[in-house]
Design a protein around this motif. Structure first.
Motif, mmCIF file in Angstrom:
data_model
loop_
_atom_site.group_PDB
_atom_site.id
_atom_site.type_symbol
_atom_site.label_atom_id
_atom_site.label_comp_id
_atom_site.label_asym_id
_atom_site.label_seq_id
_atom_site.Cartn_x
_atom_site.Cartn_y
_atom_site.Cartn_z
ATOM 1 N N GLY A 63 3.158 5.126 -4.710
ATOM 2 C CA GLY A 63 4.005 3.960 -4.918
ATOM 3 C C GLY A 63 4.020 3.068 -3.695
ATOM 4 N N PRO A 64 4.842 2.023 -3.687
ATOM 5 C CA PRO A 64 4.802 1.016 -2.626
ATOM 6 C C PRO A 64 5.038 1.604 -1.236
ATOM 7 N N VAL A 65 4.317 1.055 -0.262
ATOM 8 C CA VAL A 65 4.366 1.563 1.111
ATOM 9 C C VAL A 65 4.496 0.395 2.085
ATOM 10 N N ILE A 66 5.327 0.602 3.092
ATOM 11 C CA ILE A 66 5.398 -0.315 4.228
ATOM 12 C C ILE A 66 4.746 0.380 5.412
ATOM 13 N N GLY A 67 3.749 -0.267 5.990
ATOM 14 C CA GLY A 67 3.131 0.235 7.200
ATOM 15 C C GLY A 67 3.860 -0.331 8.408
ATOM 16 N N VAL A 68 4.367 0.544 9.256
ATOM 17 C CA VAL A 68 5.106 0.140 10.451
ATOM 18 C C VAL A 68 4.217 0.398 11.659
ATOM 19 N N GLU A 69 3.881 -0.659 12.382
ATOM 20 C CA GLU A 69 2.916 -0.533 13.474
ATOM 21 C C GLU A 69 3.286 -1.490 14.611
ATOM 22 N N PRO A 70 3.405 -0.978 15.847
ATOM 23 C CA PRO A 70 3.797 -1.855 16.951
ATOM 24 C C PRO A 70 2.701 -2.787 17.455
ATOM 25 N N ALA A 71 1.441 -2.421 17.295
ATOM 26 C CA ALA A 71 0.346 -3.206 17.871
ATOM 27 C C ALA A 71 -0.092 -4.309 16.906
ATOM 28 N N ALA A 72 0.046 -5.556 17.339
ATOM 29 C CA ALA A 72 -0.280 -6.684 16.473
ATOM 30 C C ALA A 72 -1.729 -6.664 16.031
ATOM 31 N N ARG A 73 -2.628 -6.312 16.923
ATOM 32 C CA ARG A 73 -4.049 -6.344 16.559
ATOM 33 C C ARG A 73 -4.426 -5.211 15.610
ATOM 34 N N MET A 74 -3.741 -4.096 15.698
ATOM 35 C CA MET A 74 -3.976 -3.031 14.723
ATOM 36 C C MET A 74 -3.507 -3.493 13.343
ATOM 37 N N ARG A 75 -2.352 -4.153 13.296
ATOM 38 C CA ARG A 75 -1.868 -4.682 12.016
ATOM 39 C C ARG A 75 -2.828 -5.722 11.459
ATOM 40 N N GLU A 76 -3.361 -6.569 12.312
ATOM 41 C CA GLU A 76 -4.319 -7.587 11.859
ATOM 42 C C GLU A 76 -5.538 -6.944 11.217
ATOM 43 N N VAL A 77 -6.051 -5.893 11.839
ATOM 44 C CA VAL A 77 -7.199 -5.193 11.265
ATOM 45 C C VAL A 77 -6.825 -4.599 9.916
ATOM 46 N N ALA A 78 -5.648 -3.979 9.832
ATOM 47 C CA ALA A 78 -5.206 -3.373 8.573
ATOM 48 C C ALA A 78 -5.118 -4.410 7.463
ATOM 49 N N GLU A 79 -4.556 -5.556 7.769
ATOM 50 C CA GLU A 79 -4.395 -6.607 6.762
ATOM 51 C C GLU A 79 -5.732 -7.198 6.349
ATOM 52 N N THR A 80 -6.690 -7.223 7.265
ATOM 53 C CA THR A 80 -8.022 -7.734 6.953
ATOM 54 C C THR A 80 -8.785 -6.760 6.064
ATOM 55 N N ARG A 81 -8.581 -5.480 6.304
ATOM 56 C CA ARG A 81 -9.337 -4.459 5.571
ATOM 57 C C ARG A 81 -8.851 -4.285 4.145
ATOM 58 N N SER A 82 -7.573 -4.556 3.890
ATOM 59 C CA SER A 82 -7.043 -4.323 2.544
ATOM 60 C C SER A 82 -5.904 -5.291 2.254
ATOM 61 N N SER A 83 -5.890 -5.822 1.038
ATOM 62 C CA SER A 83 -4.791 -6.680 0.583
ATOM 63 C C SER A 83 -4.123 -6.035 -0.629
ATOM 64 N N HIS A 84 -3.814 -4.769 -0.507
ATOM 65 C CA HIS A 84 -3.220 -4.004 -1.601
ATOM 66 C C HIS A 84 -1.881 -4.626 -2.008
ATOM 67 N N PRO A 85 -1.635 -4.842 -3.313
ATOM 68 C CA PRO A 85 -0.397 -5.508 -3.745
ATOM 69 C C PRO A 85 0.869 -4.709 -3.445
ATOM 70 N N ASP A 86 0.748 -3.398 -3.262
ATOM 71 C CA ASP A 86 1.924 -2.565 -3.004
ATOM 72 C C ASP A 86 2.027 -2.125 -1.552
ATOM 73 N N VAL A 87 1.338 -2.845 -0.671
ATOM 74 C CA VAL A 87 1.377 -2.527 0.761
ATOM 75 C C VAL A 87 1.742 -3.776 1.547
ATOM 76 N N ARG A 88 2.613 -3.610 2.512
ATOM 77 C CA ARG A 88 2.814 -4.661 3.510
ATOM 78 C C ARG A 88 2.987 -4.006 4.868
ATOM 79 N N TYR A 89 2.622 -4.746 5.902
ATOM 80 C CA TYR A 89 2.693 -4.236 7.267
ATOM 81 C C TYR A 89 3.713 -5.036 8.055
#
Length: 252
Positions: A63-89
């Protein structure tokens, strides 16, 4: 442990260096499913989500997941790799998460607990964001339950340096149980092989493990020279597998 600034190092190579095959990912999801409630959907938090190597798969499975990550560039990579509708970072850490209280049925902290600086504060914050009966899946190593991966023996102070990053199991458990948590389970998970020894060596050269930040340049050079010689003897052999700990904690 030397702190790692993922905004200035590792973020560009992390996804490749720490990639999981579909089989490996499936083994971990099965292990998580075994300790989570059967109902679906479940609201999840992936704390220390990094480049999102687990986050979309958790959303598909539970089910829906929130990814919690302190490093902005790690989050940027995550968002670039996947645009899953049930995921936000979101920007945050185990000590401070921008989510409402009692928002999650479970939290995964995969390979991130050793980065937490204020552990008592994190224990309280994790309790805040979980619903009663919620579970924390703590995938971390422990200094006294170390998986001893096959390549580590080739580095000077290998086991010693890696084990020093982690707390002993009883210390982690005490930190949670003294705050009202209970242990719901402890076991190990053995991934399928990561591929050939040669392929694993190429990924290790990216140095995306916290271990490599603990060695000085001479130790790194010596270790990789030894490892390269060992791999050259049979580069196409499957990389050996090893068992990795998984501690599950529950709120009353």
């Amino acid at each position: 442990m030397r702190a790692i600034d993922y905004d200035s190092e590792q973020h560009q190579d992390y996804a490749r260096g720490r990639a999981l095959s579909e089989r490996q990912l499936g083994v971990w999801l099965a292990a998580f499913e075994a300790v989570l409630p059967e109902r679906r959907p479940l609201a999840g938090l992936d704390v220390g989500s990094g480049t999102g190597r687990f986050t979309p798969a958790l959303a598909d499975a539970f089910g829906p997941v929130i990814g919690v990550e302190p490093a902005a560039r790690m989050r940027e990579v995550a968002e670039t790799r996947s645009s899953h509708p049930d995921v936000r970072y979101v920007a945050g850490s185990a000590e401070e998460m921008p989510v409402p209280s009692a928002a999650a049925d479970y939290v995964l902290m995969g390979w991130s607990w050793h980065h937490v600086r204020d552990r008592p504060r994190a224990v309280r914050e994790l309790a805040r964001v979980l619903r009663p009966g919620g579970r924390l899946l703590l995938r971390t190593n422990f200094s006294d339950h170390h998986p001893r991966p096959w390549w580590l023996e080739h580095f000077p102070r290998g086991y010693e340096a890696d084990a020093s990053i982690f707390q002993p199991l009883h210390e982690v458990i005490e930190g949670f149980t003294s705050a009202g948590w209970r242990v719901a389970g402890f076991g190990t998970v053995t991934e399928p092989s990561a591929g050939t020894r040669a392929a694993m060596l190429e990924r290790l050269r990216l140095r995306t493990l916290s271990f490599f930040a603990q060695l000085d340049p001479a130790e790194l050079e010596t270790g990789f020279e030894r490892l390269e010689k060992a791999v050259a003897q049979d580069p196409d052999a499957p990389a050996p597998v090893f068992a990795e700990p998984l501690l599950t904690l529950e709120l009353p």
